[in-house]
Structure formats: C-alpha cells, structure tokens
Design a protein around this motif. Structure first.
Motif, PDB file in Angstrom:
ATOM      1  N   LEU A   1      -4.514  13.344 -26.229  1.00 46.75           N
ATOM      2  CA  LEU A   1      -5.866  13.848 -25.958  1.00 46.75           C
ATOM      3  C   LEU A   1      -6.887  12.712 -25.957  1.00 46.75           C
ATOM      4  O   LEU A   1      -7.782  12.666 -25.105  1.00 46.75           O
ATOM      5  CB  LEU A   1      -6.248  14.908 -26.997  1.00 46.75           C
ATOM      6  CG  LEU A   1      -5.514  16.245 -26.880  1.00 46.75           C
ATOM      7  CD1 LEU A   1      -5.813  17.116 -28.088  1.00 46.75           C
ATOM      8  CD2 LEU A   1      -5.904  16.972 -25.594  1.00 46.75           C
ATOM      9  N   THR A   2      -6.750  11.795 -26.898  1.00 48.42           N
ATOM     10  CA  THR A   2      -7.654  10.651 -26.949  1.00 48.42           C
ATOM     11  C   THR A   2      -7.516   9.788 -25.697  1.00 48.42           C
ATOM     12  O   THR A   2      -8.510   9.349 -25.102  1.00 48.42           O
ATOM     13  CB  THR A   2      -7.386   9.808 -28.205  1.00 48.42           C
ATOM     14  OG1 THR A   2      -7.617  10.605 -29.364  1.00 48.42           O
ATOM     15  CG2 THR A   2      -8.286   8.580 -28.248  1.00 48.42           C
TER      16      THR A   2
ATOM     17  N   TRP B   1      -4.500  20.994 -21.176  1.00 49.05           N
ATOM     18  CA  TRP B   1      -5.781  20.425 -21.595  1.00 49.05           C
ATOM     19  C   TRP B   1      -6.895  21.460 -21.455  1.00 49.05           C
ATOM     20  O   TRP B   1      -7.713  21.642 -22.367  1.00 49.05           O
ATOM     21  CB  TRP B   1      -6.094  19.186 -20.761  1.00 49.05           C
ATOM     22  CG  TRP B   1      -7.391  18.527 -21.133  1.00 49.05           C
ATOM     23  CD1 TRP B   1      -7.614  17.623 -22.142  1.00 49.05           C
ATOM     24  CD2 TRP B   1      -8.660  18.715 -20.482  1.00 49.05           C
ATOM     25  NE1 TRP B   1      -8.938  17.249 -22.163  1.00 49.05           N
ATOM     26  CE2 TRP B   1      -9.603  17.897 -21.153  1.00 49.05           C
ATOM     27  CE3 TRP B   1      -9.089  19.494 -19.399  1.00 49.05           C
ATOM     28  CZ2 TRP B   1     -10.942  17.841 -20.783  1.00 49.05           C
ATOM     29  CZ3 TRP B   1     -10.424  19.443 -19.021  1.00 49.05           C
ATOM     30  CH2 TRP B   1     -11.333  18.622 -19.710  1.00 49.05           C
TER      31      TRP B   1
ATOM     32  N   SER C   1      -0.677  16.152 -28.241  1.00 51.27           N
ATOM     33  CA  SER C   1      -0.936  15.403 -29.469  1.00 51.27           C
ATOM     34  C   SER C   1      -2.333  14.791 -29.431  1.00 51.27           C
ATOM     35  O   SER C   1      -2.937  14.625 -28.366  1.00 51.27           O
ATOM     36  CB  SER C   1       0.099  14.288 -29.637  1.00 51.27           C
ATOM     37  OG  SER C   1      -0.076  13.297 -28.639  1.00 51.27           O
ATOM     38  N   ASP C   2      -2.845  14.441 -30.607  1.00 58.71           N
ATOM     39  CA  ASP C   2      -4.157  13.791 -30.685  1.00 58.71           C
ATOM     40  C   ASP C   2      -4.150  12.477 -29.914  1.00 58.71           C
ATOM     41  O   ASP C   2      -5.157  12.115 -29.289  1.00 58.71           O
ATOM     42  CB  ASP C   2      -4.526  13.533 -32.148  1.00 58.71           C
ATOM     43  CG  ASP C   2      -4.837  14.816 -32.906  1.00 58.71           C
ATOM     44  OD1 ASP C   2      -5.100  15.837 -32.246  1.00 58.71           O
ATOM     45  OD2 ASP C   2      -4.813  14.795 -34.153  1.00 58.71           O
ATOM     46  N   GLU C   3      -3.028  11.784 -29.940  1.00 57.76           N
ATOM     47  CA  GLU C   3      -2.922  10.517 -29.219  1.00 57.76           C
ATOM     48  C   GLU C   3      -3.090  10.722 -27.725  1.00 57.76           C
ATOM     49  O   GLU C   3      -3.827   9.979 -27.054  1.00 57.76           O
ATOM     50  CB  GLU C   3      -1.568   9.853 -29.510  1.00 57.76           C
ATOM     51  CG  GLU C   3      -1.360   8.541 -28.768  1.00 57.76           C
ATOM     52  CD  GLU C   3       0.037   7.969 -28.940  1.00 57.76           C
ATOM     53  OE1 GLU C   3       0.335   6.945 -28.297  1.00 57.76           O
ATOM     54  OE2 GLU C   3       0.840   8.559 -29.699  1.00 57.76           O
TER      55      GLU C   3
END
Length: 332
Positions: free
Chosen positions: A313-314, A277, A309-311
């Motif tokens: 990170l969100t 991250w 993944s974007d998932e």
C-alpha cells in the motif's frame, strides 16, 4: 462474496458491482446471460446499467438483454439490486435530436423510467441514477419527478454519477428542504491512476451518506497489466484505445511499469490489486467490474479476498500519489 450497506440506506449490496456496458456491443446476449448467472452464483447482487448502453442505433439494447435474463425467472429479478441511469439522449436515431428526450427534466425522467422498465421487464428500479449533472434543470424539479416515481413504486432510491462535490451537496440540501430522501450513491471515475475524486467528491459523498461506486477501476485496462500484455501480444483492449494512448506518454509508461514491477516482485496480479485497493478505500461501496468473459469475472472475484500488505500500500501511494483532499490539495 462480502456485502455492505449502500451509503446510509438499509440496502445490502455486494462489494463488487456487475457493470453491463459491454452487453450487446461486445458481448452476445447468450454470453451476457451466462456472465449474469455466474455473477449471481458468486454472490454478486448489485447490477449496474444505463438506458443509453448499446449506444447509437442500438441504445437500450443492454437493458433489453438484462430484461430477457430476468424473464427466465428463477428469482433472478428478486435477487438483484438493479441500478440504471438517465440523462443521455434516447430520441429517434438518425435524425436531428428532438427536445425532451435527454437531460433531467421532469418530462424526460418520467419518459425514461417508463422506457427502462419496459426494456428491463420489471416493475421497479432499485437505484435510479442521474448519469450527469443537468445545469439547466432546477434541482427542485428533479426531486418533484423523483418523489412522484417513488410514491408510484417505480423507483426506490436515487443516485448520482459524475457529480462534482458541490452538486452532491446542493442536490441533497434541496432534497432535505423538500423532505425527500436524497441521493444515496455517487458513481464516479476513481482508481489508482485517477484519484481526483479524493479531493471533494468522496468527502462530499461521505458527509451526505452516499456510497461511492467507482467506475473504470482498471482505468481502461491501464491497471490490468497493460505493458505485460503488450509485450506478450495479448489483451486487445489493453493495447488499444485509452490504454494505448496513455502508454504513449513516457511518464505514464514509467509509472505503469513501476506498478507492474512492484506487483511482479510480490507475485500479485495487477487487475486484482487495482480492485483490492479500491475495496480498501474509505467510503467505497464497491467498484464496477465490466467483464466481457467469464474468466474476467473470476479474476475480479479473487480481488474481494485479497488483503494488501502495508508495504504494498505504501509503495502504491508512492507510484500513484494522488492529489489529497481539498483545500490542502491546492492551498494550505
């Protein structure tokens, strides 16, 4: 290993920084040498230390261990971008503090550089960092001392550590007026659980071309699977000190549990995710990893190749929302 430029400089450094604070207090000289060899073999070329590491009556010991490793030869020194720090008191232990053995006066900077060079068994320091702001010493005096050391070839670049955004701005504005190169890096506390640096420190660093070097990327073990290790009865560091105190707070424990549950669902290791991250955050050169063992170093190395993944990170932003940049963080 992946590499990047250190801030606005032409200096190329690894995306992971080898922290050496454990060398001496927790890791033997032989094991410390083995970890440094393994780091170099893995492509890590950026090593960080400080004159006070070793602490107490053993302050300076960590630099000495690095120095004996350099003395082994094999291009060890030539391959390493070496950073150390000045600020803490290095006067004689066991008696009242004597003046001018700490802080950032021209006298102490000169004294500290010479002592670090001797302990490190080298003729120059690549990145000389101010470990803390000195509210009493004029910035002009600091740059006068730094410029002399650069002219003498004893240091090449300067960086800050634990500086607020306004001090980064002030220090580099004074450097510009003097024709000095200024700070090229800021080493700050920054991780998923502690994101206050995003308010002003990181924006200031980006504005002035400083690379950001986060310390405590696992927040004292809290982001390294602390609850899982607590449950399994392992990870002495994860169940003591800062991590143990933090987990006693119900809100923090719920937050860390949500973090570990999320990563468990995706088959990810907490410590590796915390590093990955940071590696994806704007302005970050590379986090400092402070392995006490070769296994811990291996885990950190895997984070360099980890793509979140974007998932994920969100979801991480939902668990650890941070404050956001200023002035919006506290105004409109």
């Amino acid at each position: 290993m992946k590499y990047t430029q250190l801030g606005r400089t032409g200096l190329k450094v690894s995306r992971l920084v080898l922290g050496t604070m454990n060398f001496g207090p927790q890791t033997s000289e032989a094991d410390s040498h083995a970890i440094m060899d393994a780091a170099l073999d893995a492509g890590i070329n950026f090593f960080d230390t400080a004159n006070v590491y070793g602490w107490g009556e053993n302050k300076g010991r960590t630099e000495e261990i690095i120095g004996t490793w350099f003395a082994k030869g094999g291009d060890r020194r030539e391959k390493v971008v070496l950073g150390t720090k000045v600020y803490g008191n290095m006067g004689p232990e066991g008696e009242p503090p004597w003046p001018n053995y700490d802080l950032l006066s021209a006298l102490n900077i000169r004294r500290a550089v010479e002592a670090s060079l001797k302990r490190l068994q080298t003729d120059h320091i690549d990145l000389y960092q101010f470990h803390h702001i000195d509210r009493r010493t004029p910035v002009e005096e600091i740059w006068q001392a730094v410029d002399t050391l650069i002219q003498q070839g004893k240091i090449l670049y300067t960086g800050s550590s634990n500086f607020p955004g306004w001090k980064i701005a002030q220090t580099n504005e004074v450097a510009q007026k003097r024709g000095s190169y200024g700070l090229v890096s800021e080493q700050c506390l920054y991780n998923l659980a502690e994101r206050r640096a995003e308010m002003e420190v990181i924006p200031a660093a980006q504005e002035y071309g400083l690379g950001v070097i986060p310390w405590s990327p696992l927040h004292g073990g809290l982001l390294g699977g602390a609850i899982r290790k607590e449950r399994e009865g392992g990870g002495a560091r994860s169940t003591s000190g800062r991590s143990s105190t933090a987990l006693a707070d119900t809100k923090v424990r719920e937050q860390i549990q949500a973090y570990e549950d999320l990563l468990g669902k995706h088959g990810l290791e907490p410590g590796e995710v915390a590093l990955a991250w940071l590696l994806g955050r704007p302005g970050v050169t590379g986090p400092i990893v402070g392995p006490r063992t070769a296994d811990q170093l291996e885990s950190a190395l895997r984070a360099v190749e980890l793509e979140l993944s974007d998932e994920v990170l969100t979801s991480l932003d939902e668990i650890f929302p941070g404050t956001g940049p200023s002035p919006e963080a506290f105004a409109w």
